[in-house]
Design an enzyme around this catalytic site. Structure first.
Site, short mmCIF file in Angstrom:
data_model
loop_
_atom_site.label_atom_id
_atom_site.label_comp_id
_atom_site.label_asym_id
_atom_site.label_seq_id
_atom_site.Cartn_x
_atom_site.Cartn_y
_atom_site.Cartn_z
N TYR A 1 42.18 43.40 63.26
CA TYR A 1 41.86 44.81 63.58
C TYR A 1 43.01 45.42 64.38
O TYR A 1 43.48 46.52 64.07
CB TYR A 1 40.55 44.86 64.38
CG TYR A 1 40.15 46.25 64.84
CD1 TYR A 1 39.58 47.15 63.94
CD2 TYR A 1 40.33 46.66 66.16
CE1 TYR A 1 39.21 48.43 64.35
CE2 TYR A 1 39.95 47.94 66.57
CZ TYR A 1 39.39 48.82 65.67
OH TYR A 1 39.03 50.08 66.08
N PRO B 1 40.78 55.85 70.48
CA PRO B 1 39.64 55.72 71.40
C PRO B 1 39.67 54.36 72.09
O PRO B 1 40.29 53.40 71.62
CB PRO B 1 38.42 55.82 70.48
CG PRO B 1 38.93 56.31 69.16
CD PRO B 1 40.35 55.88 69.07
N ASN C 1 39.21 58.93 59.46
CA ASN C 1 38.48 58.30 60.56
C ASN C 1 37.87 56.93 60.20
O ASN C 1 37.68 56.09 61.07
CB ASN C 1 37.37 59.26 61.02
CG ASN C 1 36.38 58.60 61.95
OD1 ASN C 1 36.65 58.39 63.12
ND2 ASN C 1 35.21 58.23 61.41
N ILE D 1 31.74 58.26 65.63
CA ILE D 1 32.80 59.19 66.00
C ILE D 1 33.05 60.23 64.91
O ILE D 1 33.21 61.42 65.19
CB ILE D 1 34.10 58.40 66.32
CG1 ILE D 1 33.91 57.59 67.62
CG2 ILE D 1 35.30 59.33 66.42
CD1 ILE D 1 35.03 56.58 67.90
N ILE E 1 36.55 52.34 74.43
CA ILE E 1 35.26 51.72 74.16
C ILE E 1 34.24 52.84 74.04
O ILE E 1 33.91 53.50 75.02
CB ILE E 1 34.87 50.77 75.31
CG1 ILE E 1 35.90 49.62 75.38
CG2 ILE E 1 33.45 50.25 75.15
CD1 ILE E 1 35.71 48.69 76.57
N VAL E 2 33.80 53.08 72.80
CA VAL E 2 32.91 54.21 72.55
C VAL E 2 31.59 53.69 71.99
O VAL E 2 31.59 52.91 71.02
CB VAL E 2 33.55 55.19 71.53
CG1 VAL E 2 32.68 56.43 71.36
CG2 VAL E 2 34.96 55.58 71.96
N GLY E 3 30.50 54.10 72.58
CA GLY E 3 29.18 53.63 72.15
C GLY E 3 28.81 54.17 70.78
O GLY E 3 28.36 55.30 70.64
P1 NAD Z 1 31.20 53.32 62.95
O1 NAD Z 1 31.16 51.96 62.34
O2 NAD Z 1 30.08 53.74 63.78
O3 NAD Z 1 31.48 54.41 61.81
C1 NAD Z 1 32.48 54.18 60.84
C2 NAD Z 1 32.04 54.77 59.52
O4 NAD Z 1 33.05 54.46 58.55
C3 NAD Z 1 30.73 54.15 59.01
O5 NAD Z 1 29.81 55.18 58.71
C4 NAD Z 1 31.16 53.38 57.78
O6 NAD Z 1 30.18 53.33 56.75
C5 NAD Z 1 32.40 54.15 57.33
N1 NAD Z 1 33.24 53.35 56.46
C6 NAD Z 1 33.53 52.02 56.56
N2 NAD Z 1 34.26 51.63 55.51
C7 NAD Z 1 34.46 52.73 54.75
C8 NAD Z 1 35.14 52.95 53.52
N3 NAD Z 1 35.75 51.95 52.88
N4 NAD Z 1 35.15 54.21 52.99
C9 NAD Z 1 34.51 55.22 53.63
N5 NAD Z 1 33.84 55.06 54.79
C10 NAD Z 1 33.82 53.83 55.34
O7 NAD Z 1 32.58 53.37 63.75
P2 NAD Z 1 33.08 54.38 64.93
O8 NAD Z 1 32.93 53.67 66.22
O9 NAD Z 1 32.51 55.73 64.73
O10 NAD Z 1 34.65 54.37 64.61
C11 NAD Z 1 35.32 55.42 63.90
C12 NAD Z 1 36.83 55.12 63.94
O11 NAD Z 1 37.27 55.04 65.29
C13 NAD Z 1 37.19 53.78 63.29
O12 NAD Z 1 38.40 53.88 62.59
C14 NAD Z 1 37.36 52.86 64.48
O13 NAD Z 1 38.22 51.76 64.22
C15 NAD Z 1 37.92 53.80 65.51
N6 NAD Z 1 37.68 53.33 66.89
C16 NAD Z 1 36.41 53.20 67.39
C17 NAD Z 1 36.23 52.74 68.67
C18 NAD Z 1 34.88 52.55 69.31
O14 NAD Z 1 34.83 52.09 70.46
N7 NAD Z 1 33.78 52.86 68.67
C19 NAD Z 1 37.35 52.39 69.46
C20 NAD Z 1 38.62 52.54 68.91
C21 NAD Z 1 38.78 53.01 67.62
#
Ligand code: NAD
Length: 275
Positions: free
Chosen positions: A170, A200, A96, A14, A202-204
């Site tokens: 979480y 968000p 993020n 994301i 459920i995001v792939g």
């Molecule tokens: P992802 O795991 O694909 O990407 C997250 C990124 O954050 C990774 O590149 C990781 O290395 C980085 N990261 C982790 N710890 C870190 C730190 N301490 N310092 C700096 N960077 C760090 O996740 P995503 O799906 O892209 O999610 C992005 C955000 O959206 C997150 O906060 C997640 O909780 C939220 N979110 C995602 C979803 C989903 O379905 N994918 C749903 C709800 C919320």
């Protein structure tokens, strides 16, 4: 004044998509992720700089690397100061970065609880407060693109509205992001800074690959099948893609159209949770 943003956790998923969208909307972007993801950070920078080379807008710095751990306040302070040196005054922070390990509560160790809260809550706190200090020090500048307020934006989740089994800490961390977003909005309004979060569904992304595996193990589904099963119940008929979230963040929350919105956590989930 140029538009300059930092996006944490932007080497993939994301965050990467938000960084792309911001570049298309006229922002220069600092790409943060953990130092171990440096190669992926560099890839996102090349992608953004090639998007910009096709645009005929006036030249701007583009994208720069800001490796660091958001759970460390000194790392985040350095990210902010490096971004300002390389790009100019900071006008938007997108907090993020997050992690989503799947662990039932009775199996969650103290270290695991601290790790999740350290990244998902303290990380957002560090990003909000270090960016706010910088923005306040910049004073009441003209922000450009008709934008009249500095902006802080944080990552929440549907789990900030409804807790799911296997994701208890979480969920607690994302409820905390909602609370922190409201409190920061209340304190920052007088400084001309708005504060909002996106939630968000459920995001792939690589994160959901891990969630799929973890929940699949608990609920007895093979790899890949949990995302499929959970997506069937989404009213708008499909799982999300990172661009759905980037539309809300880069298209709306980063634009002048959100200037009169603060303290909100906005769902972008295809209708899984209504609020
Ligand atoms: P992802 O795991 O694909 O990407 C997250 C990124 O954050 C990774 O590149 C990781 O290395 C980085 N990261 C982790 N710890 C870190 C730190 N301490 N310092 C700096 N960077 C760090 O996740 P995503 O799906 O892209 O999610 C992005 C955000 O959206 C997150 O906060 C997640 O909780 C939220 N979110 C995602 C979803 C989903 O379905 N994918 C749903 C709800 C919320």
């Amino acid at each position: 004044m140029a538009l300059n943003a930092i996006v944490s956790g932007a080497s993939r998923g994301i965050g990467r998509s938000i960084a792309h969208r911001l570049a298309r909307e006229g922002y220069s972007v600092g790409i943060n992720d953990i130092p171990e993801a440096s190669a992926d950070i560099d890839n996102v920078i090349s992608e953004i700089n090639s998007i910009l080379s096709f645009q005929h807008s006036k030249p701007r710095p583009g994208a720069v690397a800001l490796p660091g751990d958001v759970s460390s306040s000194s790392d985040v302070a350095s990210m902010v100061s490096k971004a300002v040196t390389k790009l100019g005054p900071l006008t938007l922070m997108v907090a993020n970065a997050g992690i989503a390990p799947v662990t039932p509560l009775l199996l969650s160790s103290t270290e695991e609880v601290d790790r999740i809260l350290g990244i998902n809550v303290r990380g957002v706190f560090n990003c909000y407060t270090e960016a706010a200090k910088q923005m306040i020090s910049q004073g009441d500048i003209a922000l450009g693109a008709g934008i009249t307020r500095y902006k802080l934006v944080g990552a929440a989740s549907i789990a900030a509205f409804r807790a799911f089994p296997g994701c208890g800490i979480y969920s607690a961390s994302k409820f905390a992001v909602r609370g922190l977003t409201q409190a920061t909005a209340a304190e920052m309004a007088r400084h001309n800074i708005t504060v909002n979060a996106y939630a968000p569904g459920i995001v792939g992304t690589p994160m959901w690959d891990e969630v799929d595996e973890g929940i699949g193990e608990i609920e007895g589904r093979p790899k890949g099948k949990t995302l499929e099963a959970y997506s069937k119940g989404i009213p708008l008929g499909r799982a999300g893609v990172p661009e759905d979230v980037a539309g809300l963040v880069g298209g709306f929350l980063a634009s002048k159209d959100s200037d009169y919105v603060t303290g909100q956590t906005m769902l972008v989930d295809g209708g899984i949770v209504f609020n």
